[in-house]
Every structure is written in structure tokens, then in C-alpha cells.
Design an enzyme around this catalytic site. Structure first.
Site, PDB file in Angstrom:
ATOM      1  N   GLY A  20       0.725  -1.180   0.087  1.00 54.63           N
ATOM      2  CA  GLY A  20      -0.025  -0.019   0.227  1.00 54.63           C
ATOM      3  C   GLY A  20       0.872   1.200   0.149  1.00 54.63           C
ATOM      4  CB  SER A  21       4.376   2.204  -0.867  1.00 56.59           C
ATOM      5  OG  SER A  21       4.472   1.952  -2.191  1.00 56.59           O
ATOM      6  CG  ASN A  22       1.797   3.727  -5.818  1.00 58.19           C
ATOM      7  OD1 ASN A  22       2.188   4.953  -6.242  1.00 58.19           O
ATOM      8  ND2 ASN A  22       2.438   2.882  -6.485  1.00 58.19           N
ATOM      9  CG  MET A  94      -0.537  -7.953  -7.161  1.00 58.05           C
ATOM     10  SD  MET A  94       0.383  -6.931  -8.436  1.00 58.05           S
ATOM     11  CE  MET A  94       1.144  -8.233  -9.117  1.00 58.05           C
ATOM     12  CG  LEU A  97     -10.230  -4.852 -12.167  1.00 56.45           C
ATOM     13  CD1 LEU A  97     -10.328  -3.531 -12.005  1.00 56.45           C
ATOM     14  CD2 LEU A  97     -11.178  -5.553 -10.899  1.00 56.45           C
ATOM     15  CG  ASN A 111      -2.728  -0.509 -13.443  1.00 60.49           C
ATOM     16  OD1 ASN A 111      -2.692  -0.562 -12.073  1.00 60.49           O
ATOM     17  ND2 ASN A 111      -1.942  -1.216 -14.288  1.00 60.49           N
ATOM     18  CG  HIS A 113       2.668  -1.385 -15.861  1.00 59.49           C
ATOM     19  ND1 HIS A 113       2.292  -2.675 -15.081  1.00 59.49           N
ATOM     20  CD2 HIS A 113       3.491  -1.677 -16.654  1.00 59.49           C
ATOM     21  CE1 HIS A 113       3.057  -3.408 -15.978  1.00 59.49           C
ATOM     22  NE2 HIS A 113       4.002  -2.923 -16.888  1.00 59.49           N
ATOM     23  CG  ASP A 149      -0.421  -3.582 -17.600  1.00 60.81           C
ATOM     24  OD1 ASP A 149      -0.979  -2.993 -16.615  1.00 60.81           O
ATOM     25  OD2 ASP A 149       0.463  -4.408 -17.200  1.00 60.81           O
ATOM     26  CD  GLU A 178       5.161   2.507  -9.077  1.00 62.83           C
ATOM     27  OE1 GLU A 178       4.311   2.344  -8.439  1.00 62.83           O
ATOM     28  OE2 GLU A 178       6.016   1.506  -9.440  1.00 62.83           O
TER      29      GLU A 178
END
Length: 192
Positions: A20-22, A94, A97, A111, A113, A149, A178
Site C-alpha cells: 500500500g505504498s502508493n 494484482m 478485472l 492503474n 504500472h 496494461d 510512482e
């Protein structure tokens, strides 16, 4: 993007699978006065995701779903609609969908990436960049469509690959970018 800003901040859900760093950097961004978003939910496919601790720290609703079939996806969709979620940010999520899920939120799923798309879709992006002797790696924020992606790119940031880089050292430097790139991408699409 047809999302209203103004005094109403856009109700956002962050999907995570790991540390959960982002997510943390997006929460910090959402607390800024200039930020167009408010994070209403954290959703994960992993009940042991370390990032879920941020729901307690920042008092944000969290939900865990297994995403194994269309029934569990329907539950997620209902949850998002009940909470009037207008923007979904995938941050180290990860799971892929389904087309039907994406169609429910067309143009409202982002997203991040860890490569300079269209190069290195999927996993192990840093290993691939180093193995191919690329001069640069980096990160990309893009809209999510039904192909992995492959959605329209919003913005990218290059990171130089150093001679002694390992996938781990490169990943660390890319991750720092990021954390800056995701908020910038949100500002870019919501100020259109």
C-alpha cells in the site's frame, strides 16, 4: 472525463493487494486542499495486505473480496455504487478485472504500472528492462481497458537504469517516482 470537481471532491476507491505504498501517497495527496479526490474506500483481494492498515490509521472504510468469480465482482460493484464511487485507482492490485467490471466504470479506472508502457506489460518489469540492457525504465499511469496494461496513457516518468542496478534497487527508485506520478495523473485528468 465527465467528473465534477469544484467543492465536491471525487469519491475515490483504491484497490490494493500488498504493502500500500502508493495508497499511502494517494491518501496524503487527497488531504491536500488542491486535491480533487477524497478516498472513501480501500478494497483488496488479499486479507493479509499490509496496506489495509491505512484504513485504520486514516479512518477509511475497507473491504476484502476474493475477486474469484463474477458473483464476487458483482458484490464489489454494488459496494462501489452504494458508496457513490466515481473513480477507482488500482495501486499494486494484482487481479485482472473482468470486461464487465471495467464496463461498469468505463473511463473511471486508473492503474499505475512499473514500466514505460507499451513496453513490459504484466509482471517482472524491472527484470525485463535490465535483461534487455535498456537505458531507462520508469512508470506509467493509464486508463484501464479490457486488455492488460493497454489503456490510454495519461503520463509517464523515466528512471535511468544504473550499471549495478538489480530489479530490487531499480524497483525502489521507480516506486519513488510512482508516488509523484499518480497524483499528477489524477490532477491532469480531473482538470480537463
Amino acid at each position: 472525463m465527465a467528473l465534477s470537481t469544484g467543492s465536491n471532491k471525487i469519491k475515490t476507491a483504491i484497490f490494493i493487494s500488498g504493502t500500500g505504498s502508493n495508497l499511502k501517497s494517494l491518501i496524503k495527496f487527497s488531504e491536500l486542499k488542491k486535491s480533487p479526490i477524497i478516498i472513501k474506500m480501500i478494497i483488496s483481494n488479499n486479507s493479509k495486505a499490509k496496506g489495509l492498515k491505512y484504513s485504520k490509521i486514516y479512518k477509511i472504510k475497507k473491504k476484502v473480496f476474493d475477486f474469484k468469480n463474477s458473483l464476487s465482482e458483482k458484490k464489489v460493484i454494488n459496494e462501489l455504487k452504494e458508496n457513490n464511487i466515481d473513480l477507482i485507482c488500482l495501486a499494486g492490485f494484482m487481479k485482472i478485472l473482468s470486461k464487465s467490471f471495467i464496463n461498469n466504470f468505463k473511463g473511471k479506472i486508473l492503474n499505475i504500472h512499473p514500466s514505460l508502457l507499451p513496453k513490459y506489460k504484466g509482471l517482472n518489469t524491472h527484470e525485463k528492462a535490465i535483461k534487455n540492457n535498456d537505458k531507462y525504465s520508469g512508470c506509467t499511469v493509464h486508463f484501464v481497458n479490457s486488455k492488460l496494461d493497454s489503456g490510454r496513457i495519461i503520463n509517464q516518468k523515466k528512471v535511468r537504469i544504473k550499471k549495478l542496478d538489480t530489479p530490487k534497487t531499480l524497483a525502489k527508485r521507480v516506486l519513488m517516482q510512482e508516488h509523484k506520478l499518480y497524483p499528477a495523473a489524477i490532477m491532469k485528468i480531473l482538470s480537463l
